[in-house]
Design a protein around this motif. Structure first.
Motif, PDB file in Angstrom:
ATOM      1  N   GLY A 107       0.881  -1.144   0.067  1.00 52.66           N
ATOM      2  CA  GLY A 107      -0.106   0.073   0.139  1.00 52.66           C
ATOM      3  C   GLY A 107       0.839   1.350   0.140  1.00 52.66           C
ATOM      4  N   GLN A 108       2.202   1.106  -0.061  1.00 54.59           N
ATOM      5  CA  GLN A 108       3.100   2.187   0.130  1.00 54.59           C
ATOM      6  C   GLN A 108       3.192   3.128  -1.116  1.00 54.59           C
ATOM      7  N   GLY A 109       3.233   2.315  -2.181  1.00 52.55           N
ATOM      8  CA  GLY A 109       3.271   2.902  -3.611  1.00 52.55           C
ATOM      9  C   GLY A 109       4.478   2.202  -4.192  1.00 52.55           C
ATOM     10  N   CYS A 110       4.732   2.508  -5.523  1.00 54.81           N
ATOM     11  CA  CYS A 110       6.136   2.088  -5.938  1.00 54.81           C
ATOM     12  C   CYS A 110       6.940   3.024  -6.814  1.00 54.81           C
ATOM     13  N   ASP A 111       7.960   3.317  -6.244  1.00 55.25           N
ATOM     14  CA  ASP A 111       8.810   4.326  -6.792  1.00 55.25           C
ATOM     15  C   ASP A 111       9.502   4.054  -8.002  1.00 55.25           C
ATOM     16  N   ALA A 112       9.665   2.968  -8.381  1.00 59.20           N
ATOM     17  CA  ALA A 112      10.152   2.595  -9.576  1.00 59.20           C
ATOM     18  C   ALA A 112       9.236   2.654 -11.063  1.00 59.20           C
ATOM     19  N   LEU A 113       8.001   3.058 -10.479  1.00 62.84           N
ATOM     20  CA  LEU A 113       6.848   3.081 -11.951  1.00 62.84           C
ATOM     21  C   LEU A 113       7.362   4.617 -12.420  1.00 62.84           C
ATOM     22  N   GLY A 114       7.852   5.495 -11.819  1.00 65.16           N
ATOM     23  CA  GLY A 114       8.325   6.793 -12.309  1.00 65.16           C
ATOM     24  C   GLY A 114       9.586   7.088 -12.310  1.00 65.16           C
ATOM     25  N   GLY A 115      10.287   6.052 -11.703  1.00 68.01           N
ATOM     26  CA  GLY A 115      11.757   6.262 -11.438  1.00 68.01           C
ATOM     27  C   GLY A 115      12.675   5.691 -12.413  1.00 68.01           C
ATOM     28  N   PHE A 116      13.966   5.262 -11.865  1.00 65.40           N
ATOM     29  CA  PHE A 116      15.056   4.599 -12.947  1.00 65.40           C
ATOM     30  C   PHE A 116      14.528   3.034 -12.986  1.00 65.40           C
ATOM     31  N   ASN A 117      13.760   3.017 -14.304  1.00 63.01           N
ATOM     32  CA  ASN A 117      13.316   1.722 -14.450  1.00 63.01           C
ATOM     33  C   ASN A 117      14.010   0.767 -15.475  1.00 63.01           C
TER      34      ASN A 117
ATOM     35  N   ALA B  37       3.791  -7.109 -15.315  1.00 65.51           N
ATOM     36  CA  ALA B  37       3.902  -6.389 -14.532  1.00 65.51           C
ATOM     37  C   ALA B  37       2.583  -5.466 -13.846  1.00 65.51           C
ATOM     38  N   SER B  38       2.273  -4.905 -12.888  1.00 66.20           N
ATOM     39  CA  SER B  38       1.061  -4.297 -12.728  1.00 66.20           C
ATOM     40  C   SER B  38       1.364  -2.835 -12.208  1.00 66.20           C
ATOM     41  N   ASP B  39       0.250  -2.053 -11.835  1.00 68.10           N
ATOM     42  CA  ASP B  39       0.526  -0.648 -11.407  1.00 68.10           C
ATOM     43  C   ASP B  39       1.133  -0.700 -10.219  1.00 68.10           C
ATOM     44  N   ALA B  40       0.967  -1.843  -9.151  1.00 69.81           N
ATOM     45  CA  ALA B  40       1.601  -1.819  -8.138  1.00 69.81           C
ATOM     46  C   ALA B  40       3.216  -2.311  -8.029  1.00 69.81           C
ATOM     47  N   CYS B  41       3.588  -3.024  -8.986  1.00 75.01           N
ATOM     48  CA  CYS B  41       5.061  -3.282  -8.852  1.00 75.01           C
ATOM     49  C   CYS B  41       5.447  -3.855 -10.518  1.00 75.01           C
ATOM     50  N   VAL B  42       6.691  -3.342 -10.600  1.00 80.20           N
ATOM     51  CA  VAL B  42       7.297  -3.599 -12.032  1.00 80.20           C
ATOM     52  C   VAL B  42       8.530  -4.332 -11.770  1.00 80.20           C
TER      53      VAL B  42
ATOM     54  N   LEU C 190       1.787 -13.423 -10.226  1.00 80.23           N
ATOM     55  CA  LEU C 190       2.101 -12.132 -10.797  1.00 80.23           C
ATOM     56  C   LEU C 190       1.736 -11.259  -9.839  1.00 80.23           C
ATOM     57  N   PRO C 191       2.301  -9.981  -9.821  1.00 79.90           N
ATOM     58  CA  PRO C 191       2.039  -9.075  -8.644  1.00 79.90           C
ATOM     59  C   PRO C 191       0.728  -8.694  -8.480  1.00 79.90           C
ATOM     60  N   GLY C 192       0.076  -8.199  -9.655  1.00 85.35           N
ATOM     61  CA  GLY C 192      -1.461  -7.838  -9.227  1.00 85.35           C
ATOM     62  C   GLY C 192      -1.454  -6.698  -8.271  1.00 85.35           C
ATOM     63  N   ASP C 193      -2.530  -6.746  -7.347  1.00 88.69           N
ATOM     64  CA  ASP C 193      -2.342  -5.841  -6.247  1.00 88.69           C
ATOM     65  C   ASP C 193      -1.703  -6.173  -5.132  1.00 88.69           C
ATOM     66  N   HIS C 194      -0.999  -7.338  -5.111  1.00 90.52           N
ATOM     67  CA  HIS C 194      -0.221  -7.759  -3.834  1.00 90.52           C
ATOM     68  C   HIS C 194       1.267  -8.061  -4.072  1.00 90.52           C
ATOM     69  N   PRO C 195       2.031  -7.548  -4.558  1.00 89.09           N
ATOM     70  CA  PRO C 195       3.228  -7.585  -4.910  1.00 89.09           C
ATOM     71  C   PRO C 195       4.108  -8.228  -3.886  1.00 89.09           C
ATOM     72  N   ASP C 196       3.642  -8.227  -2.823  1.00 91.55           N
ATOM     73  CA  ASP C 196       4.090  -8.501  -1.434  1.00 91.55           C
ATOM     74  C   ASP C 196       4.017 -10.263  -1.377  1.00 91.55           C
ATOM     75  N   ILE C 197       3.127 -10.596  -1.940  1.00 89.16           N
ATOM     76  CA  ILE C 197       2.945 -12.218  -2.004  1.00 89.16           C
ATOM     77  C   ILE C 197       3.385 -12.654  -3.330  1.00 89.16           C
ATOM     78  N   GLU C 198       4.769 -13.419  -3.134  1.00 85.44           N
ATOM     79  CA  GLU C 198       5.228 -13.701  -4.510  1.00 85.44           C
ATOM     80  C   GLU C 198       5.364 -15.170  -4.787  1.00 85.44           C
ATOM     81  N   THR C 199       4.765 -16.019  -4.044  1.00 88.84           N
ATOM     82  CA  THR C 199       4.573 -17.336  -4.410  1.00 88.84           C
ATOM     83  C   THR C 199       3.312 -17.669  -3.849  1.00 88.84           C
ATOM     84  N   VAL C 200       2.877 -19.030  -4.446  1.00 85.48           N
ATOM     85  CA  VAL C 200       1.669 -19.758  -4.018  1.00 85.48           C
ATOM     86  C   VAL C 200       1.967 -20.645  -2.706  1.00 85.48           C
ATOM     87  N   LEU C 201       3.363 -20.473  -2.094  1.00 87.83           N
ATOM     88  CA  LEU C 201       3.441 -21.358  -0.911  1.00 87.83           C
ATOM     89  C   LEU C 201       2.885 -20.798   0.060  1.00 87.83           C
TER      90      LEU C 201
END
Lengths: 175, 325
Positions: free
Chosen positions: B133-143, B151-156, B193-204
């Motif tokens: 929920g913090q935001g993603c500085d990579a979206l408008g940053g050095f990417n 990718a998603s709007d939450a994580c690239v 895939l990140p979707g709205d929850h890039p903090d959850i990275e696997t199905v484990l």
């Protein structure tokens, strides 16, 4: 609970957060192993664990309970240099010397990997039983050890003249 | 590093029992120790599984079973891997440095985390993966290093592994264990895939332990090509794992996976569909690459990856269909 360091058993630190690097430097006062980046990018902290080269900054000391660690202090001494240490001097394999202990431990581990037939990124034939000891192979295999003084050519020469099997040493010298 | 306890598991069952809330499994430590030092990972307990499930064995169906605790070097150096799965040996040898490959385990390689600089910059950057929920500085940053696929709007961020890209192309299966039992997960389904929850990275599930990776019998030819900013010890800008089975001048079967371009090892199904059963040649190869990359989306700095991926796919297919060396 003990880690054998250069042949001497040492008690494993009680705090599991202590890295193998800090254990060697701060608790055993073996200052030969250097802390460069402390994040696995530079190779200055390279030591041998049961003969295999590893990064002591990314190793928790507690994980190496029961293992045998060799640092640069176990490779040679000021009065009894390892042939590779002498070769680094002869070939200008350093300027400031900060990366040198890691370079030398790494090279010893690397030579053993070649002898065991471990391939590298630049090995053409993955099925080959014997891995070549060429300059191209050495450069690739030593890429985990950075030298900010830029002594890489001297480092590779020192390794090639010291650790390569004798026939390949002659070939390299003729090139 | 925050305070923690350490326990060495004696076997997989013991590991799962010891993995209580707040615990994390420890393999070679090459990524986790670094993340702990940066306080991005703050486990209360480490369950050391690095000594478990070590080794590579041939299976009854002619495939391989790789123990999760097997070091990367040992996998790449194994005779059966080198003979039958060169794509896997080559991918591993293209990754990290020799010291790190001597430490890193197969299981840890799969579960390593992104090297996105904003993910690592805990004190100065926003990151949805680090703090939801913090935001993603990579979206408008050095990417420049970031994703063009999935990718998603939450994580690239991209998944950094080379080994996992090869495994995705090999139809590898991940074997896991929990207190409830064992299960198998297709490697291509392990990472979300990140979707709205890039903090959850696997199905484990929490406490689920990767115990091994199995491979079906290999296709006759395979290889791995990695493009990076320097010729050694760097993460991929683009990489391609490919395996192929040729018959009578056409492509009987093919598998492709891409690295450095997506949040997970990216199996290129669209490209495979174009190629399978079709002719050999640059026209077909380019059409396959275009099919896969038609959904690619460039960020400010990484548009070059689309063309680079296209050319690398074609180059790998050229190599796999050329005369054997």
């Amino acid at each position: 609970m003990s880690i054998v360091v250069n042949g001497m058993p040492a008690e494993v630190p009680g705090d599991p957060r202590v890295s193998l690097l800090d254990f060697l430097r701060e608790q055993l006062h073996l200052h030969g192993t250097k802390k460069g980046c402390d994040q696995g990018a530079c190779g200055a902290c390279t030591v041998l664990a049961d003969g295999e080269r590893i990064l002591s900054c990314l190793a928790l000391a507690v994980q190496y309970d029961g293992r045998s660690i060799t640092t640069i202090e176990g490779v040679g001494s000021a009065t009894d240099l390892h042939p590779l240490q002498q070769a680094f001097i002869d070939h200008d394999g350093f300027q400031c010397g900060y990366c040198t202990p890691g370079q030398i431990c790494s090279a010893i581990g690397m030579a053993d990997e070649i002898r065991r037939g471990v391939p590298s990124h630049v090995t053409d034939d993955l099925d080959a039983a014997d891995m070549p000891f060429s300059h191209e192979e050495l450069r690739e295999r030593m890429s985990g050890n950075l030298c900010r003084c830029g002594a890489h050519n001297g480092i590779i020469d020192a390794i090639a003249t010291t650790l390569a099997p004798l026939p390949e040493r002659a070939t390299e010298a003729a090139e | 590093m925050t305070p923690l306890r350490y326990a060495r598991a004696v076997d997989a069952q013991d590991a799962v029992l010891q993995a209580t809330t707040g615990a994390t499994y420890l393999g070679g430590g090459t990524n986790l120790v670094d993340l702990m030092r940066e306080t991005i990972e703050r486990p209360e307990k480490l369950v050391d599984v690095s000594g478990l499930a070590v080794g590579v064995e041939e299976t009854e169906n002619g495939g391989l079973m790789i123990g999760a605790g097997t070091r990367n070097t040992a996998i790449a150096a194994h005779p059966l891997v080198r003979q039958r799965y060169p794509v896997l040996a080559r991918a591993i040898l293209a990754g990290a440095s020799a010291q790190i490959r001597n430490m890193a385990t197969a299981g840890g390689n799969l579960l390593q985390r992104t090297r996105c600089a904003y993910f690592y910059d805990e004190s100065g950057s926003r990151c949805n993966k680090r703090q939801p929920g913090q935001g993603c500085d990579a979206l408008g940053g050095f990417n420049r290093n970031h994703a063009i696929l999935g990718a998603s709007d939450a994580c690239v961020a991209v998944h950094p592994s080379d080994m996992a890209v090869a495994l995705a192309s090999l139809d590898a299966v991940v074997h896991t264990r929990t207190s409830k039992g064992e299960r198998q997960i297709a490697l291509t389904e392990l990472h979300r895939l990140p979707g709205d929850h890039p903090d959850i990275e696997t199905v484990l599930e929490p406490g689920e332990l990767v115990t091994g990776i199995s491979l079906p019998p290999a296709l006759p030819r395979s290889t791995y090509r990695k493009v990076r900013d320097r010729s050694s010890y760097a993460f991929a800008l683009v990489s391609v794992a490919g395996a192929i089975d040729l018959a009578d001048g056409h492509i009987r079967d093919v598998r492709l996976a891409l690295g450095g371009v997506a949040p997970r090892p990216w199996r290129a199904y669209r490209a495979e569909d174009v190629l399978r059963g079709g002719p050999i040649g640059k026209v077909a190869f380019a059409a396959a690459a275009d099919a896969e990359l038609s959904h690619a989306q460039a960020l400010r700095d990484n548009g070059f990856k689309i063309e680079l991926a296209r050319r690398t796919i074609v180059a790998v297919l050229d190599e796999l269909t050329g005369d054997p060396a």
